[in-house]
Design a protein around this motif. Structure first.
Motif, short mmCIF file in Angstrom:
data_model
loop_
_atom_site.label_atom_id
_atom_site.label_comp_id
_atom_site.label_asym_id
_atom_site.label_seq_id
_atom_site.Cartn_x
_atom_site.Cartn_y
_atom_site.Cartn_z
N ARG A 63 0.75 -1.30 -0.13
CA ARG A 63 -0.08 0.64 -0.02
C ARG A 63 1.28 1.28 -0.06
N PRO A 64 0.93 2.44 -1.31
CA PRO A 64 1.64 3.35 -0.75
C PRO A 64 1.33 4.08 -0.16
N TRP A 65 0.05 4.37 0.45
CA TRP A 65 0.60 5.18 1.73
C TRP A 65 -0.92 4.69 2.48
N LEU A 66 -0.58 5.83 3.59
CA LEU A 66 -1.79 5.22 5.18
C LEU A 66 -1.82 6.64 5.75
N ARG A 67 -3.28 6.59 6.29
CA ARG A 67 -3.29 8.25 6.77
C ARG A 67 -4.20 7.78 7.75
N VAL A 68 -3.58 8.16 9.15
CA VAL A 68 -4.23 8.17 9.94
C VAL A 68 -4.41 9.12 11.35
N GLN A 69 -5.51 9.30 12.19
CA GLN A 69 -5.52 10.27 12.92
C GLN A 69 -4.80 10.23 13.80
N LEU A 70 -4.47 11.03 14.71
CA LEU A 70 -3.58 11.40 16.11
C LEU A 70 -4.67 10.61 16.82
N ALA A 71 -3.78 9.36 18.20
CA ALA A 71 -4.20 8.97 18.94
C ALA A 71 -5.07 7.46 18.68
N HIS A 72 -5.18 7.00 17.27
CA HIS A 72 -5.69 6.34 16.70
C HIS A 72 -4.94 4.82 16.62
N ARG A 73 -5.23 3.44 15.87
CA ARG A 73 -5.10 2.35 16.03
C ARG A 73 -5.00 2.46 13.81
N ALA A 74 -3.41 1.65 13.89
CA ALA A 74 -2.95 1.64 12.40
C ALA A 74 -2.33 0.32 12.19
N VAL A 75 -2.33 -0.32 11.45
CA VAL A 75 -1.86 -1.43 11.03
C VAL A 75 -1.50 -1.15 9.43
N LEU A 76 0.26 -1.45 9.12
CA LEU A 76 0.82 -1.63 8.28
C LEU A 76 0.81 -2.66 8.18
N GLU A 77 1.26 -3.31 6.54
CA GLU A 77 1.14 -4.69 5.92
C GLU A 77 2.70 -4.84 4.81
N CYS A 78 3.36 -5.61 4.44
CA CYS A 78 3.34 -6.15 3.64
C CYS A 78 3.70 -7.71 3.43
N CYS A 79 3.33 -8.12 3.05
CA CYS A 79 2.33 -9.52 1.86
C CYS A 79 3.71 -9.89 1.04
N TYR A 80 3.89 -11.16 0.94
CA TYR A 80 4.57 -12.11 0.23
C TYR A 80 3.93 -13.57 -0.14
N HIS A 81 4.81 -14.39 -1.17
CA HIS A 81 4.89 -15.17 -1.86
C HIS A 81 6.54 -15.96 -1.00
N THR A 82 6.09 -17.31 -0.95
CA THR A 82 7.26 -17.54 -0.51
C THR A 82 7.24 -19.26 -0.56
N ASP A 83 8.48 -19.80 -0.83
CA ASP A 83 8.64 -21.31 -0.61
C ASP A 83 9.35 -22.36 0.45
N ALA A 84 10.04 -20.91 1.66
CA ALA A 84 10.55 -21.74 2.39
C ALA A 84 9.37 -21.67 3.59
N ALA A 85 9.64 -22.67 4.62
CA ALA A 85 9.30 -23.17 5.77
C ALA A 85 8.76 -21.45 6.85
N SER A 86 9.49 -20.80 6.68
CA SER A 86 9.64 -19.71 7.45
C SER A 86 10.34 -18.63 6.93
N VAL A 87 9.89 -17.57 6.92
CA VAL A 87 10.81 -16.23 6.53
C VAL A 87 10.34 -15.19 7.51
N GLN A 88 11.60 -14.55 8.50
CA GLN A 88 11.95 -13.56 9.25
C GLN A 88 11.99 -12.26 8.82
N THR A 89 11.63 -11.42 9.02
CA THR A 89 11.09 -9.85 9.06
C THR A 89 11.13 -9.01 9.87
N ALA A 90 11.60 -7.68 9.54
CA ALA A 90 12.21 -7.23 10.02
C ALA A 90 11.41 -5.72 9.77
N TRP A 91 10.97 -4.92 10.54
CA TRP A 91 10.35 -3.49 10.08
C TRP A 91 11.53 -2.78 10.41
#
Length: 224
Positions: free
Chosen positions: A37-65
């Motif tokens: 998602r290019p951008w996300l606009r959220v009001q102050l003191a509200h909840r926000a959820v960011l996502e990075c989605c992908y396909h992989t053939d590995a058993a487990s993939v670790q991500t860091a933000w």
């Protein structure tokens, strides 16, 4: 608050650490990124959820933000996002698509920036999502409902006058123009009658009398 120079040095150390991790971990699995998602606009003191989605053939993939904040000296160094009671990270899977999530319970103005995912098995970064935090405008004038109703009534009266007054003026001008045209037609009619010469109208009658007298004289002369 820490000095800016110390924060900048820590950010550079974290960046070097991630680069070293990218060199240590070879590519062992294939990761296909979904569109962020290019951008996300959220009001102050509200909840926000960011996502990075992908396909992989590995058993487990670790991500860091990582966050690219507002640059202080012309450069925006990516800084790892620390997990706390207010900020949490996790994973969701749906129809073969895995999404790394970064959740803010209550966003702050300082949270504005570009957030990207880093994958430990490939060393690639996602394009990222820009999180924009805004503060709603506060009312400068506090009006009661009675005052609002009065203002609405006044606006309605003004609109009515704006429609009525021009219409009345147009009607008045139309009547004045019609009266002017009637007076003009009457004057033209009077001028036509004034242009006629009554003496010219009497000339045919005089000629007729003269002819009658001449005929009578001729008849009188022919009688013995």
């Amino acid at each position: 608050m820490y000095p800016r120079s110390l924060i900048r040095n820590m950010a550079r150390i974290h960046c070097i650490f991630f680069i070293c991790c990218m060199a240590v971990f070879p590519t062992r699995a294939k990761v296909s990124l979904e569109v962020d998602r290019p951008w996300l606009r959220v009001q102050l003191a509200h909840r926000a959820v960011l996502e990075c989605c992908y396909h992989t053939d590995a058993a487990s993939v670790q991500t860091a933000w990582l966050m690219h904040g507002q640059p202080t000296d012309g450069t925006a160094v990516p800084v790892p996002v620390p997990v706390s009671d207010r900020v949490s990270s996790g994973y969701t899977t749906n129809a073969g698509v895995t999404c790394g999530t970064l959740t803010f319970a209550e966003v702050k103005l300082a949270d504005s920036g570009l957030y990207r995912c880093w994958f430990n098995i490939t060393g690639i970064f996602t394009p990222g999502t820009y999180l924009q935090i805004y503060e709603p405008l506060k009312k400068t004038i506090n009006l009661s409902e009675k005052t609002k109703d009065s203002l609405l009534m006044a606006e309605g009266m003004l609109l009515f006058l704006c429609v009525l007054v021009p219409s009345a003026m147009l009607l008045r001008k139309s009547k004045q123009l019609q009266a002017l045209q009637q007076r003009k037609a009457k004057r033209e009619e009077e001028n036509i009658y004034q242009g006629l010469n009554l003496d010219d109208c009497d000339k045919p009658a005089g000629l007729y009398h003269d002819l009658v007298a001449i005929v009578q004289e001729e008849i009188h002369l022919e009688n013995p």
